[in-house]
Design an enzyme around this catalytic site. Structure first.
Site, mmCIF file in Angstrom:
data_model
loop_
_atom_site.group_PDB
_atom_site.id
_atom_site.type_symbol
_atom_site.label_atom_id
_atom_site.label_comp_id
_atom_site.label_asym_id
_atom_site.label_seq_id
_atom_site.Cartn_x
_atom_site.Cartn_y
_atom_site.Cartn_z
ATOM 1 N N LYS B 43 0.857 -1.186 0.000
ATOM 2 C CA LYS B 43 0.000 0.000 0.000
ATOM 3 C C LYS B 43 0.891 1.234 0.000
ATOM 4 C CE LYS B 43 -3.929 1.765 2.595
ATOM 5 N NZ LYS B 43 -4.604 2.104 1.339
ATOM 6 N N ASN B 67 -13.612 3.348 -4.312
ATOM 7 C CA ASN B 67 -12.983 3.596 -3.018
ATOM 8 C C ASN B 67 -12.480 5.012 -2.858
ATOM 9 O OD1 ASN B 67 -9.791 3.836 -2.591
ATOM 10 N ND2 ASN B 67 -10.160 2.746 -4.518
ATOM 11 N N ALA B 68 -12.529 5.481 -1.629
ATOM 12 C CA ALA B 68 -11.848 6.712 -1.224
ATOM 13 C C ALA B 68 -11.329 6.445 0.178
ATOM 14 C CB ALA B 68 -12.796 7.898 -1.240
ATOM 15 N N GLY B 70 -8.485 7.400 1.284
ATOM 16 C CA GLY B 70 -7.778 8.574 1.809
ATOM 17 C C GLY B 70 -6.323 8.264 2.120
ATOM 18 N N LEU B 71 -5.781 7.258 1.391
ATOM 19 C CA LEU B 71 -4.365 6.907 1.525
ATOM 20 C C LEU B 71 -3.914 6.731 2.972
ATOM 21 C CD1 LEU B 71 -3.221 9.262 -1.331
ATOM 22 C CD2 LEU B 71 -2.806 6.798 -1.348
ATOM 23 N N CYS B 127 -2.001 10.619 -6.975
ATOM 24 C CA CYS B 127 -2.566 10.909 -5.665
ATOM 25 C C CYS B 127 -3.275 12.261 -5.672
ATOM 26 C CB CYS B 127 -1.438 10.867 -4.642
ATOM 27 S SG CYS B 127 -1.408 12.189 -3.469
ATOM 28 N N THR B 191 -7.082 4.297 -10.324
ATOM 29 C CA THR B 191 -8.546 4.295 -10.493
ATOM 30 C C THR B 191 -9.005 5.509 -11.295
ATOM 31 O OG1 THR B 191 -8.685 5.413 -8.380
ATOM 32 C CG2 THR B 191 -9.011 3.036 -8.368
ATOM 33 N N GLY B 242 -9.018 -3.492 -13.542
ATOM 34 C CA GLY B 242 -10.187 -4.294 -13.888
ATOM 35 C C GLY B 242 -9.921 -5.711 -14.335
ATOM 36 N N SER B 264 -8.855 -5.345 -7.443
ATOM 37 C CA SER B 264 -10.265 -5.547 -7.110
ATOM 38 C C SER B 264 -10.754 -6.971 -7.358
ATOM 39 C CB SER B 264 -11.129 -4.568 -7.899
ATOM 40 O OG SER B 264 -10.703 -3.256 -7.647
HETATM 41 C C1 FMN Z 1 -9.227 -0.105 -1.857
HETATM 42 C C2 FMN Z 1 -8.222 0.382 -2.846
HETATM 43 C C3 FMN Z 1 -7.098 1.090 -2.389
HETATM 44 C C4 FMN Z 1 -6.141 1.544 -3.285
HETATM 45 N N1 FMN Z 1 -5.027 2.197 -2.809
HETATM 46 C C5 FMN Z 1 -4.030 2.556 -3.663
HETATM 47 C C6 FMN Z 1 -2.816 3.105 -3.167
HETATM 48 O O1 FMN Z 1 -2.625 3.277 -1.963
HETATM 49 N N2 FMN Z 1 -1.852 3.425 -4.077
HETATM 50 C C7 FMN Z 1 -2.003 3.231 -5.424
HETATM 51 O O2 FMN Z 1 -1.080 3.517 -6.192
HETATM 52 N N3 FMN Z 1 -3.138 2.693 -5.913
HETATM 53 C C8 FMN Z 1 -4.158 2.350 -5.071
HETATM 54 N N4 FMN Z 1 -5.311 1.778 -5.570
HETATM 55 C C9 FMN Z 1 -5.443 1.559 -7.031
HETATM 56 C C10 FMN Z 1 -5.027 0.145 -7.414
HETATM 57 O O3 FMN Z 1 -3.661 -0.090 -7.136
HETATM 58 C C11 FMN Z 1 -5.292 -0.125 -8.907
HETATM 59 O O4 FMN Z 1 -4.503 0.764 -9.669
HETATM 60 C C12 FMN Z 1 -6.750 0.051 -9.282
HETATM 61 O O5 FMN Z 1 -7.594 -0.436 -8.254
HETATM 62 C C13 FMN Z 1 -7.113 -0.652 -10.590
HETATM 63 O O6 FMN Z 1 -6.923 -2.050 -10.523
HETATM 64 P P1 FMN Z 1 -8.073 -3.126 -10.146
HETATM 65 O O7 FMN Z 1 -9.265 -2.832 -11.004
HETATM 66 O O8 FMN Z 1 -7.442 -4.451 -10.413
HETATM 67 O O9 FMN Z 1 -8.364 -2.910 -8.712
HETATM 68 C C14 FMN Z 1 -6.305 1.322 -4.688
HETATM 69 C C15 FMN Z 1 -7.435 0.626 -5.133
HETATM 70 C C16 FMN Z 1 -8.378 0.158 -4.238
HETATM 71 C C17 FMN Z 1 -9.575 -0.598 -4.774
#
Ligand code: FMN
Ligand code: FAD
Lengths: 270, 312
Positions: B43, B67-68, B70-71, B127, B191, B242, B264
């Site tokens: 993360k 999602n949000a 908030g890092l 970010c 996202t 995705g 996801s």
């Molecule tokens: C709950 C959640 C938290 C995420 N936190 C971060 C993060 O801290 N840093 C980051 O670069 N991307 C973050 N992402 C984005 C994912 O790394 C990824 O780029 C994005 O979800 C698309 O891929 P997916 O459809 O396979 O989830 C987060 C996504 C989700 C769903």
């Protein structure tokens, strides 16, 4: 069926369980199992995990302690106001036939265990229902459990204001030493403060009996994706593989009774 | 059959846990490796701890995940312990991830994380919490991408991957800017901006009002981003967004991805989605007579450029 989009349910009824716990009732067939939890959303405030304390197939209830901003806000809610419910989530207590259960509850842990005791009525299992609290006015579900014919209730209070003067785990040890009259295989089911639960796990290991323990960790998503409730060293997610884990799994959780992680992910010692 | 090399690091299979999903603790990431991932991304971490937003921070349904968070993270010092713990538990590659609100913040983090046992450093420029230095969010600005990439390259010996946002019209240009400034790889996408409103509550579900869309709804958007970037840059791409099935992963690779980020899918198919997806990849490779992934990487471009290719 698991509901991941919020069900906006009106509070159907609020009942006072003891001096500090209220049960919030919802007329909805949640179809949950004892030990599972819901995420309860108060729009504009927060959304947090709460165990299901009652589910009779037509309505369910959550027994809640007002401890901080979110739970206190809920206590201000009137009957008819709607809140968001998602779930039910998580791995439940095992409901087995022909066993002797010793359930061990501390605080609101009596909720899911009361629900378990009710579900055990149809299984030919018997129950020693042990509840502990700091003082008598904090005891939960004593009356409810006494109504069930397959259940024997045991009470302990830290201050001796009711029942055994001391820890609830003292009663559990006695029960394990005596062995149950029915000669059924014993299973311990625990839900309460972590140090109480740790003592129960130690007893299960010492007496070599099965054990189910509901372990709480900070939870955000409830659906096993955020990683907030992963425990050391196995990395299992307590919102999904837990909150109820068996003795073997509980023994792999090295942080159990030692530390947990806060909202940021930082370790906090117990 | 599935092994891949990226920036000199060996991966047993092309699936990488995406940042922010199950990546908070060393043990949590170890379990993802046990569930079949080729590597994990932690993360994203900042210099100081962050509690993140109040809940709801996430909501999912069949078509999208939103999602949000908030890092939220415990800060780089605590994260170091989790990185070290992961390396005690597993030998699989670990991708570090950092984010900051300022250019200086990124530089300090890069310097700090350089001493830690990570195999690759992902720089999360997508970010939302950006400083005042650039007129636009970092991941929308070619100038910001170039400057931050250059600054970080000077401070670390680790290979770096720049994580880009799909909320732009010119992602290929941004990838080029990163490559020109010395980036070793691109991770894309993060996202896409979105929101959900609960009709009965008459308000947005996320406490933060809006957030980022991932999951199936993101897949065609992410695929096009990867396709466009593959034509623009030579550095490898960690194609993310995705992916929930073996077919999705193979399509990403055919668009040009070297590794495939998976996040996801944990929601849609469980933590063992990695095992399921790799099995599906193998099944399709077998039935299609594909011997290794190099054979098909970027092949969708060739079939479009060379009209002679016949499919038997
Ligand atoms: C709950 C959640 C938290 C995420 N936190 C971060 C993060 O801290 N840093 C980051 O670069 N991307 C973050 N992402 C984005 C994912 O790394 C990824 O780029 C994005 O979800 C698309 O891929 P997916 O459809 O396979 O989830 C987060 C996504 C989700 C769903
Ligand atoms: C699986 C599970 C079942 C639970 N069941 C019940 C129940 O039946 N009845 C009940 O009263 N409480 C239950 N809780 C605890 C309940 O979630 C917290 O009391 C509540 O979140 C406190 O929020 P607050 O804002 O009122 O207080 P705060 O001041 O924010 O927190 C008070 C305490 O609750 C803990 N807590 C806060 N947020 C969370 C969270 N998101 N996840 C886990 N712990 C948290 C904190 O660590 C702190 O120790 C359960 C927790 C879990 C994980």
């Amino acid at each position: 069926m698991r509901h991941d989009s919020p069900l906006m349910l009106p509070i159907a009824k609020v009942t006072q369980e003891n001096s500090s716990v209220k049960t919030f009732w919802f007329d909805f067939a949640l179809q949950s199992h004892p030990g599972q939890f819901v995420m309860l959303w108060i729009p504009g405030v927060d959304q947090k995990p709460f165990s299901i304390a009652y589910d009779d197939g037509r309505r369910f209830g959550l027994s809640i302690f007002a401890v901080g901003p979110h739970s206190k806000k809920l206590f201000d809610h009137a009957v008819g106001e709607r809140v968001g419910v998602t779930g039910p989530y998580g791995n439940p207590f095992s409901v087995q036939k022909n066993r002797h259960y010793i359930t061990v509850a501390g605080g609101y842990g009596a909720g899911p265990l009361g629900f378990l005791a009710e579900r055990l009525e149809e299984t030919c299992s018997t129950v020693d229902f042990c509840i502990g609290a700091r003082t008598s006015d904090l005891l939960l579900f004593e009356k409810l459990a006494k109504k069930l014919s397959h259940v024997t209730v045991h009470v302990a209070t830290d201050d001796g204001s009711r029942g055994h003067h001391g820890y609830v785990t003292d009663i559990v040890r006695e029960l394990l030493e005596k062995k149950n009259k029915q000669k059924k295989d014993t299973i311990l089911s625990a839900c309460g403060p972590e140090l109480m639960e740790k003592a129960v796990l130690n007893l299960a290991n010492e007496f070599n009996v099965d054990c189910d323990i509901s372990i709480e960790r900070y939870m955000k998503c409830g659906v096993g994706i955020c990683g907030q409730c992963c425990v050391d060293d196995s990395g299992i997610r307590l919102c999904t593989e837990g909150p109820v884990v068996n003795r073997k799994t509980a023994n792999t959780i090295v942080e159990f009774g030692k530390y947990h992680r806060d909202k940021t992910g930082k370790k906090i010692d117990y | 059959m599935l092994d891949v090399t990226l920036c000199g690091v060996q991966f047993q299979n092309p699936l990488v846990l995406a940042s922010g999903i199950l990546g908070l603790t060393g043990a949590g990431m170890y379990r993802v490796i046990e569930s079949g991932a080729g590597a994990v991304t932690m993360k994203s971490v900042s210099e100081q701890e962050r509690p993140g937003h109040p809940n709801p921070t996430m909501v999912g349904n069949q078509t999208y995940f939103l999602n949000a968070v908030g890092l939220s993270n415990p800060g780089i010092e605590e994260a170091k312990k989790e990185i070290e713990h992961f390396k005690q538990l597993s030998h699989a590659p670990l991708i570090g991830s950092i984010f900051a609100g300022t250019r200086d913040g990124f530089v300090r983090l890069a310097e700090h994380i350089d001493e830690m046992p990570i195999d690759l450093l992902e720089v999360n420029l997508s970010c939302p919490n950006v400083g005042q230095e650039f007129a636009e969010p970092f991941a929308y600005s070619k100038e910001a991408v170039k400057q931050i990439t250059k600054d970080i390259k000077e401070k670390t010996k680790k290979p770096i991957s720049i994580k880009l946002s799909p909320n732009v019209w010119n992602i290929a240009e941004l990838a080029k800017a990163a490559e020109a400034a010395g980036a070793d790889a691109i991770t894309a996408v993060n996202t896409v901006s979105g929101m959900a409103i609960d009709v009965r509550a008459r308000r947005p579900i996320l406490h933060n009002t809006h957030g980022g869309v991932s999951g199936p709804a993101l897949f065609p958007i992410a695929l096009k981003c990867v396709y466009d970037m593959y034509e623009a840059v030579k550095i490898p791409i960690i194609g993310t967004g995705g992916v929930t099935t073996g077919e999705d992963a193979l399509a990403m690779i055919m668009a040009g991805a070297t590794l495939v980020g998976v996040g996801s899918a944990v929601y849609y198919r469980g933590e063992d989605c990695f095992q399921k997806i790799t099995n599906e990849i193998k099944d399709t490779m077998n039935s299609e007579g594909i011997k290794n992934l190099d054979e098909i990487r970027g092949i969708a471009h060739e079939t479009m450029n060379n009209k002679q290719i016949t499919i038997r």
